[in-house]
Enzyme design. Structure first.
Site, short mmCIF file in Angstrom:
data_model
loop_
_atom_site.label_atom_id
_atom_site.label_comp_id
_atom_site.label_asym_id
_atom_site.label_seq_id
_atom_site.Cartn_x
_atom_site.Cartn_y
_atom_site.Cartn_z
N ASP A 166 0.87 -1.18 0.00
CA ASP A 166 0.00 0.00 0.00
C ASP A 166 0.91 1.23 0.00
O ASP A 166 2.08 1.14 0.39
CB ASP A 166 -0.89 -0.02 1.25
N ASP A 168 -0.17 5.08 0.75
CA ASP A 168 -0.43 6.10 1.78
C ASP A 168 -0.46 5.51 3.17
O ASP A 168 -1.13 4.50 3.42
CB ASP A 168 -1.75 6.81 1.49
N ASP A 390 -1.58 -0.77 5.98
CA ASP A 390 -1.91 -0.23 7.29
C ASP A 390 -3.40 -0.34 7.64
O ASP A 390 -3.78 -0.08 8.78
CB ASP A 390 -1.53 1.26 7.35
#
Length: 426
Positions: A166, A168, A390
Site C-alpha cells: 500500500d 499512503d 496499514d
C-alpha cells in the site's frame, strides 16, 4: 548447526503470524537456518533446507514469548525497540542528515538494475474501464489476444516472492499530516505537520496536471498504465500536440473526435503512452523534470517531513531496496488514489527506483480485490504473495486470497519488517 540469539529477546524470533489460514502456496510458517559462524547459548536450534520451507518442525515453546493478535504482526517494544528516539533530537537529526544527498536520489546502480521498460513484465489481460466501448471485431480480438500472449510473464522467470505494498500511510505519510492525526498521535506540532502535508499535496497535483494529464484523465482513469494499450496504433508522438487534438470535445465532432469513439480512445491511449514515457525517463532523475529551484524545494520539504515523521520514508525505502536487490522478488504497488496521482507521488517521494511502472496499480475504481486478482492472474500460483499495508481494506482483500498480511502502522512495524528481510525470514 550452531544456534544464535540476540541480547534483546525475540529479535529474530519471528512468530508464526500466518498459520491461521491454510494456504497451499503462500503459507509463511518458516524455519530459518542461521550461519554456523554464530554461536551463543540459550537459544533454540532450527534447521531447514530452504529459507522458504513451509513445513514447521520447531518446538512450539520457541514462540511462547509472542502473543499474536488476529494472526498478524505484533511486536513487543522490548523485542523491537524503536529505531527513532523522539525524545532525542540529536539521534533524529543524525538519521536525517543523509537527506542532503537523499537516499533514493543516489541509490547505488546495483539497486537500480532495471530491464528495458519496453521489455519488462506487463499486466494481465487488458480490462476496459466500465462504460468504455469495446471493439468486437474478430481482427481486433485476435490482435488483443496476441498482445496479451506477448505481455504475459515468462513462466520461467523464477519469481518466488511478490511484495504488494500500500502507498499512503504505509510507505509515505501524507493524509495523516493533512488531517492532524499524525501530530496528535505522536505529539507533534499540528500546524507544522499540516503545512508540510499541504505543500507536498500541492506539488503532487502540479506535477500531475503539468506532465501527467490529470485534468484530461480525471473521469477516465485506468487501473493500470497498459489497460488501453491495444487502442494505441503506435503513432510517433515526438511532434504531437495534445492541446489541440480535440480530446476535450466530449460531445461535438471537433477533429472527428467523439467521446468513446475509436479516434477518442486512440487519443486516450496516446496520453497514457506519454505518461509511461515520462515516468520511465524521469523516475531516477526528477531534477531534470522539475528544474533546479523546484527540486531544491522538494528536497527540503522531504527532509522536513522526514524529521517530523521520524524518518518513516527512509525506513520504508530500506525495506523496498532489500527486496529490489533480490533477483527472485519484486515490489508491486496498489494504491487507492487515481493512477496519475499515484505516479506523481511515486516520482516526488523518490520511489521510482523500486517500482517499475508495470508494477503499479490503482484501486480507485476497481477496488483492491480486483487488483489483487489481476496480480495473481499475471504471476500465477507459483510465487508467494505478501501484502504490506496499514488498513483493514488491504487486510480483508489479502485474507480473501489466503495471502499473509503484514500490518504497518507504527515505526516498530517497519523496523521489524526490515529485520525480517535482512535475515531473509521473508
Amino acid at each position: 548447526m550452531a544456534s544464535y540469539s540476540f541480547s534483546s529477546s525475540g529479535y529474530v524470533n519471528i512468530p508464526p503470524y500466518y498459520n491461521t489460514t491454510p494456504n497451499g502456496y503462500s503459507g509463511l510458517n518458516f524455519q530459518y537456518s542461521l550461519p554456523d559462524s554464530y554461536s551463543t547459548t540459550g537459544a533454540s536450534s532450527a534447521t531447514s533446507t530452504s529459507p522458504y520451507n513451509t513445513q514447521p518442525s520447531l518446538d512450539p515453546t520457541y514462540y511462547h514469548q509472542f502473543q499474536p493478535t488476529l494472526g498478524y504482526p505484533c511486536y513487543p517494544s522490548s523485542a523491537y525497540p524503536s529505531s527513532y528516539n523522539f525524545n532525542s533530537p540529536n539521534q533524529l537529526t543524525s538519521s536525517i542528515k543523509l537527506s542532503q544527498g537523499y537516499p533514493n536520489e543516489s541509490i547505488p546502480s546495483s539497486l537500480l538494475d532495471h530491464s528495458n521498460p519496453s521489455t519488462s513484465n506487463s499486466p494481465s489481460p487488458t480490462i476496459k474501464t466500465e462504460g468504455k466501448p469495446c471493439s468486437t471485431s474478430k481482427a481486433k480480438a485476435n490482435r488483443n489476444r496476441n498482445k496479451i500472449q506477448q505481455l504475459s510473464p515468462d513462466p520461467d522467470n523464477n519469481i518466488e516472492r511478490i511484495f504488494i505494498w500500500d502507498l499512503d500511510e504505509t510507505i509515505v505519510i501524507l493524509n495523516s499530516l493533512l488531517t492532524g492525526t499524525y501530530a496528535q498521535h505522536y505529539q507533534k506540532d499540528p500546524q507544522a505537520a499540516m503545512s508540510f502535508g499541504v505543500q507536498m499535496e500541492e506539488m503532487i497535483f502540479n506535477l500531475a496536471e503539468i506532465h501527467l494529464f490529470l485534468n484530461d484523465l480525471d473521469d477516465c482513469d485506468q487501473a493500470h498504465i497498459d489497460d488501453i494499450a491495444s487502442d494505441d496504433n503506435g503513432q510517433d508522438l515526438s511532434n504531437y500536440n495534445f492541446a489541440i487534438d480535440g480530446f476535450h470535445s466530449s460531445s461535438s465532432n471537433v477533429n472527428n473526435t467523439v467521446r468513446g469513439g475509436v479516434d477518442w480512445m486512440r487519443k486516450l491511449a496516446f496520453r497514457y503512452r506519454h505518461i509511461k514515457d515520462v515516468y520511465n525517463n524521469y523516475r531516477l532523475d526528477i531534477q531534470n523534470l522539475f528544474g533546479q529551484e523546484k527540486y531544491e524545494r522538494l528536497l527540503q520539504l522531504r527532509m522536513d517531513t522526514e524529521t517530523m515523521t521520524g524518518a518513516w520514508l527512509t525506513l520504508a525505502l530500506k525495506a523496498l531496496n532489500i527486496i529490489k536487490q533480490r533477483k527472485n522478488c519484486i515490489n508491486v504497488l496498489v494504491s487507492t488514489d487515481q493512477l496519475v496521482s499515484t505516479l506523481s507521488k511515486v516520482l516526488l517521494y523518490g520511489l521510482g527506483g523500486v517500482f517499475d511502472i508495470e508494477n503499479i496499480y490503482s484501486a480507485a475504481k476497481v477496488g483492491r480485490e480486483s487488483c489483487f486478482e489481476r496480480i495473481h492472474t499475471r504471476f500465477g500460483r507459483k510465487p508467494t504473495y505478501v501484502v504490506i499495508g496499514d488498513g483493514r481494506d488491504e487486510e480483508s482483500a489479502a485474507k480473501q486470497l489466503g495471502w499473509p498480511f503484514w500490518r504497518v502502522n507504527e515505526h516498530q512495524n517497519l523496523t521489524a519488517l526490515v529485520h525480517a528481510l535482512e535475515w531473509q525470514f521473508l
